[in-house]
Design a protein around this motif. Structure first.
Motif, PDB file in Angstrom:
ATOM      1  N   THR A 175       1.296  -1.197   0.161  1.00 45.38           N
ATOM      2  CA  THR A 175      -0.269  -0.352  -0.155  1.00 45.38           C
ATOM      3  C   THR A 175       0.646   1.553  -0.245  1.00 45.38           C
ATOM      4  O   THR A 175       1.962   1.527   1.424  1.00 45.38           O
ATOM      5  N   PRO A 204       1.906   5.544  -0.246  1.00 43.82           N
ATOM      6  CA  PRO A 204       1.645   6.130   1.605  1.00 43.82           C
ATOM      7  C   PRO A 204       0.367   7.051   0.828  1.00 43.82           C
ATOM      8  O   PRO A 204      -0.374   7.824   2.293  1.00 43.82           O
ATOM      9  N   ASP A 205      -0.361   6.828  -0.208  1.00 42.97           N
ATOM     10  CA  ASP A 205      -1.915   7.862  -0.082  1.00 42.97           C
ATOM     11  C   ASP A 205      -2.802   6.437   0.182  1.00 42.97           C
ATOM     12  O   ASP A 205      -3.348   7.476   0.110  1.00 42.97           O
ATOM     13  N   GLY A 206      -2.690   5.671   0.594  1.00 44.42           N
ATOM     14  CA  GLY A 206      -3.523   4.602   1.168  1.00 44.42           C
ATOM     15  C   GLY A 206      -4.137   3.561   0.179  1.00 44.42           C
ATOM     16  O   GLY A 206      -4.868   2.952   0.476  1.00 44.42           O
ATOM     17  N   LYS A 207      -3.489   3.878  -0.956  1.00 46.25           N
ATOM     18  CA  LYS A 207      -4.447   2.791  -1.837  1.00 46.25           C
ATOM     19  C   LYS A 207      -3.231   1.816  -2.582  1.00 46.25           C
ATOM     20  O   LYS A 207      -2.066   1.484  -2.151  1.00 46.25           O
ATOM     21  N   ASN A 249       7.170   9.798   3.118  1.00 47.89           N
ATOM     22  CA  ASN A 249       5.911   8.313   3.926  1.00 47.89           C
ATOM     23  C   ASN A 249       5.986   7.705   3.853  1.00 47.89           C
ATOM     24  O   ASN A 249       6.781   7.021   3.007  1.00 47.89           O
ATOM     25  N   TRP A 259       5.244   3.428   3.087  1.00 56.60           N
ATOM     26  CA  TRP A 259       4.577   1.786   1.848  1.00 56.60           C
ATOM     27  C   TRP A 259       4.360   1.332   3.271  1.00 56.60           C
ATOM     28  O   TRP A 259       5.311   0.876   4.533  1.00 56.60           O
ATOM     29  N   ARG A 260       2.538   0.900   3.284  1.00 53.90           N
ATOM     30  CA  ARG A 260       2.676  -0.112   4.053  1.00 53.90           C
ATOM     31  C   ARG A 260       3.085  -1.679   3.537  1.00 53.90           C
ATOM     32  O   ARG A 260       3.080  -2.196   2.011  1.00 53.90           O
TER      33      ARG A 260
END
Length: 172
Positions: A59, A61-64, A92, A94-95
């Motif tokens: 995912t 940094p923008d959550g997408k 930011n 990243w997940r």
């Protein structure tokens, strides 16, 4: 009448050791190898085996969702974060979520252009993560097994004594 518990020992031992070796509990973790273009992870279990073909979701940094993939047979996965997706704030996070479909999940964050955290350094060469409850040394596994057997047979003996006492009371 229930047979004596000692007669159950061979059947119990067969049942204990008949299960697949993969069913033994273990934790999961990761190791990071980073260069200028990509970030590569190796995901595996604390017993040293790889998390082969585990589902990976990255995912941004923008959550997408940036990428969905699977680890390879050796537990490796790599991705490259496009600089245009970082925007004005390159810190930011990243997940990354990796799940093997059998209950083992590794979740971690990655921040590009930042120094690696000490616990994620590949130079240490060790797998990082959380060990499972049963990741014990061999002596502790053996002691735990004997404890389980002693408690099982102790419970059966108490139950049989209780049944014999109850039967003798009804006969009087």
């Amino acid at each position: 009448m229930l047979p004596h518990p000692v007669h159950w020992l061979p059947a119990l031992l067969v049942l204990l050791f008949a299960g697949p070796e993969g069913a033994l509990a273990h934790g999961a973790g990761w190791q990071i190898m980073e260069n200028d273009d990509t970030v590569s992870y190796r995901f595996g279990y604390t017993d040293g085996s790889p998390m082969a073909f585990a589902e990976v979701v990255v995912t941004g940094p923008d959550g997408k969702i940036w990428q969905k993939a699977r680890t390879d047979r050796t537990g490796h996965f790599a991705f490259a974060a496009a600089p245009t997706t970082l925007g004005d704030n390159p810190t930011n996070t990243w997940r990354i979520k990796v799940a093997d479909g059998m209950g083992h999940v590794v979740q971690l964050g990655y921040q590009p252009d930042m120094a690696q955290e000490p616990d994620q350094s590949a130079s240490q060469g060790a797998m990082k993560g959380t060990a499972a409850l049963f990741d014990l040394p061999l002596w502790a596994d053996i002691l735990f097994g004997f404890s389980l057997l002693a408690n099982l047979f102790g419970g059966l003996l108490i139950w049989r004594h209780h049944a014999d006492t109850k039967r003798s009371m009804h006969e009087q």
